[in-house]
Design a protein around this motif. Structure first.
Motif, mmCIF file in Angstrom:
data_model
loop_
_atom_site.group_PDB
_atom_site.id
_atom_site.type_symbol
_atom_site.label_atom_id
_atom_site.label_comp_id
_atom_site.label_asym_id
_atom_site.label_seq_id
_atom_site.Cartn_x
_atom_site.Cartn_y
_atom_site.Cartn_z
ATOM 1 N N LEU A 1 0.937 -1.113 -0.038
ATOM 2 C CA LEU A 1 0.073 0.096 0.038
ATOM 3 C C LEU A 1 0.849 1.345 -0.020
ATOM 4 N N LEU A 2 1.815 1.121 0.800
ATOM 5 C CA LEU A 2 2.741 2.394 0.874
ATOM 6 C C LEU A 2 3.767 2.517 -0.483
ATOM 7 N N SER B 1 1.246 4.084 -3.357
ATOM 8 C CA SER B 1 0.357 5.234 -2.620
ATOM 9 C C SER B 1 0.790 6.471 -3.678
ATOM 10 N N TYR B 2 -0.306 6.662 -4.357
ATOM 11 C CA TYR B 2 -0.079 8.067 -5.288
ATOM 12 C C TYR B 2 0.405 9.304 -4.556
ATOM 13 N N THR B 3 -0.265 9.739 -3.329
ATOM 14 C CA THR B 3 0.151 10.708 -2.881
ATOM 15 C C THR B 3 1.884 10.594 -2.298
ATOM 16 N N MET C 1 -7.496 7.104 -0.920
ATOM 17 C CA MET C 1 -7.079 5.853 -0.137
ATOM 18 C C MET C 1 -8.399 5.614 1.039
ATOM 19 N N VAL D 1 -0.198 9.261 5.736
ATOM 20 C CA VAL D 1 -0.295 8.306 4.599
ATOM 21 C C VAL D 1 0.117 6.751 5.375
ATOM 22 N N ILE E 1 -2.035 3.631 6.716
ATOM 23 C CA ILE E 1 -1.684 2.229 6.229
ATOM 24 C C ILE E 1 -1.179 1.370 7.421
ATOM 25 N N THR F 1 -6.968 -0.360 -3.856
ATOM 26 C CA THR F 1 -6.382 0.742 -3.354
ATOM 27 C C THR F 1 -5.208 0.773 -4.399
ATOM 28 N N CYS F 2 -4.708 -0.124 -4.401
ATOM 29 C CA CYS F 2 -3.262 -0.052 -5.154
ATOM 30 C C CYS F 2 -3.516 -0.053 -6.755
ATOM 31 N N ASP G 1 -4.374 3.767 -7.131
ATOM 32 C CA ASP G 1 -3.141 4.557 -7.132
ATOM 33 C C ASP G 1 -2.272 4.296 -8.691
#
Length: 585
Positions: free
Chosen positions: A125-126, A129-131, A271, A325, A329, A451-452, A455
């Protein structure tokens, strides 16, 4: 995943994906479609002192010296410039490396608390993560500050088994603060956790002592080596400039900041499933607070104290949300696929040949005594407001939200209050289930995939539209002006990474503000012309008005928040003479 080899291969795969997303097209412009709040011309401003040291052999060349607010970040950037040369990709290598270390540290901490499955989920996830990816691609402090926060959290998680890791946690927290003072919230979060942990068992007291020792030693070294010798500058940059200059500290401003938290930016909306799961995890941890793992409690404090900091200081700036973020997560990953009772967790360490196991958390449902409902339910209301607010922002997009924030706030607040009231009403029946809430494997897979996938779609859209306008504009300035040329304006810092000009930063009440109208020795100005003249700040308009006979030498396409419409200009203050006039005394 019991094989050490397969586990290490999985960790390597996560890091390779993370490195690819962060490393390709490293000189490209930050995202302006589906923006994450990166202001590109701030990059040159914040690496200013490191650039000075490597190019000119001195940290200071003007009155803008952010090394007094970000000494750790400045030092790391100086190392990068000294090793690889001064340039855009070199400056961005520091946040890129920070992002990768943060991912590894998060997995390291999660594996100690909730096992390898949770660690792998958190890492995936991290890493995508787009952000977080986009901020890891920008030469700004947020990624490095967040990295030290994650290291501090992970080391604190490890201290449950080896108390000396608490020393590392304390040092990391201090480094986070001296990377960016916004990390003060995490210092407070750690102190609150230490105070609570110190009142528990003897072993926990030893961990608290070790962590406090790390804080005290690192803080003392920083005080003696950095703060006291540079007290005037330290006080100005960390208090006068960042706190006293804030326009409002009123009840109305606090209410506005609180209502804006899930609405004003898209970080939580992008997210949303993670936020939803994290809210359940945080509520469960608060419910069994006394019996929770120390890292679980610190993760909750990371989120809640950070939100309070935004309410007090500023929730309107998107850069302040980057630090949440990894926290969200981590919280979501903590309840992935773990049993409802005592859990045996495999501890991850690449240096160990054999995995070890230890019971690190979990409470027998019948023996657990829940936290009182009057403590838990207000926290549930806050968490529910984040979930509903960010969800409505995502569902309504710009139609309702753009026209009426108040409607979204009222609906989200009403739903959050209803959820909190319902939990309070059924507290005796629900508290046990809430305390032991877990996410089934199939649901965990769905959260990760959705989620992924979201992103990666956002990243793909950015990649398809990527541009290199800022990078090329900086090179064009270098072709027009010889090394050492003084150039006025904040945008001169932004366009200084691919050349050797000497920027003169002008801020509102800081930098070269006092002599902004007396710098005739700086013949040139760099500023925006589109979307409007002086778009980077009103102060530059004073400079432009002071030189009415100025002439535009060249214009450059840049990319900030209006793709295809942003332009910067190199302006000559004295078009009638080949040499600048003497500086006014």
């Amino acid at each position: 995943m019991t094989s050490r080899r397969s586990w290490l291969l999985a960790v390597m795969a996560v890091l390779l994906v993370a490195a690819a997303l962060r490393g390709v097209w490293l000189t490209a412009d930050p995202a302006s479609n589906h923006t994450v709040g990166v202001v590109w011309h701030d990059e040159g401003a914040w690496v200013h002192n490191a650039r000075n040291q490597v190019l000119w052999g001195t940290w200071r060349t003007d009155e803008w010296n952010p090394m007094f607010i970000a000494p750790v970040f400045t030092a790391l950037e100086a190392v990068a410039f000294d090793t690889f040369g001064v340039g855009t990709w070199q400056a961005r290598m520091v946040p890129l490396a920070s992002g990768l270390v943060a991912i590894l540290a998060l997995m390291w901490g999660l594996s100690a608390v909730a096992g390898r499955r949770a660690a792998l989920v958190g890492g995936l996830l991290l890493s995508t993560s787009y952000t977080f990816v986009m901020w890891n691609r920008a030469a700004l402090m947020e990624s490095t500050m967040t990295m030290f926060i994650v290291i501090g959290w992970a080391a604190y998680a490890r201290s449950e088994r080896r108390p000396l890791w608490g020393v590392v946690a304390g040092v990391a927290v201090v480094l986070a603060f001296f990377t960016k003072a916004a990390a003060a919230f995490f210092v407070l979060a750690v102190m609150v956790e230490l105070a609570m942990s110190a009142m528990a068992a003897t072993r926990r007291n030893s961990v608290s002592s070790a962590t406090f020792m790390g804080l005290a030693v690192a803080g003392g070294v920083a005080l003696v080596v950095f703060v006291i010798p540079h007290w005037t500058e330290f006080q100005f940059y960390n208090w006068a400039m960042t706190v006293e200059r804030k326009p409002e500290y009123t009840a109305e401003a606090f209410a506005r900041n609180a209502s804006w938290l899930p609405l004003v930016h898209g970080v939580f909306s992008r997210m949303w499933l993670v936020v939803l799961v994290a809210a359940f995890a945080a509520a469960g941890i608060v419910t069994r607070w006394r019996h929770a793992h120390r890292a679980e409690r610190l993760a909750v404090l990371w989120l809640l104290v950070g939100l309070v900091e935004l309410v007090v200081h500023d929730s309107g700036n998107e850069r302040r949300y980057v630090m949440f973020v990894p926290a969200l997560i981590a919280l979501a990953s903590l309840i992935v696929g773990t049993p409802k009772t005592t859990s045996e967790v495999v501890l991850f360490s690449p240096l160990k040949k054999k995995a070890t196991s230890e019971v690190v958390f979990g409470v027998d449902d019948g023996a657990a005594r829940a936290t009182p409902s009057w403590v838990v339910c207000p926290i549930i209301a806050v968490l529910a407001y984040l979930v509903f607010g960010s969800g409505l922002r995502l569902a309504w997009l710009n139609d309702v939200l753009a026209s009426d924030y108040s409607l979204t706030v009222r609906v989200s607040a009403a739903l959050a209050a209803a959820v909190a009231a319902l939990v309070w009403w059924h507290w005796r029946a629900w508290s046990g289930s809430l305390a032991t809430v877990r996410l089934p494997l199939t649901a965990a897979i769905a959260v990760v995939v959705v989620t992924c996938g979201t992103d990666l779609i956002l990243y793909g859209r950015w990649a398809a539209r990527r541009s290199f306008h800022n990078f090329e504009a900086s090179r064009a300035v270098g072709r027009l002006l010889p090394p050492g040329t003084l150039v006025h304006g904040k945008l001169a810092n932004g366009l200084a990474l691919e050349n050797q000009i000497k920027p003169l930063f002008v801020g509102r009440g800081f930098g070269n503000y006092a002599d902004r109208l007396a710098r005739d020795d700086a013949r040139y100005i760099l500023t925006y012309t589109q979307p409007r003249p002086g778009h980077e700040g009103l102060v530059i308009l004073d400079v432009l008005q002071h030189y009415p006979r100025r002439r535009v030498i060249a214009e450059f396409e840049v990319d900030d928040e209006w793709p295809g419409r942003d332009r910067a200009a190199l302006i000559d203050k004295f078009p009638d003479g080949p040499e600048p006039r003497a500086r006014h005394q």
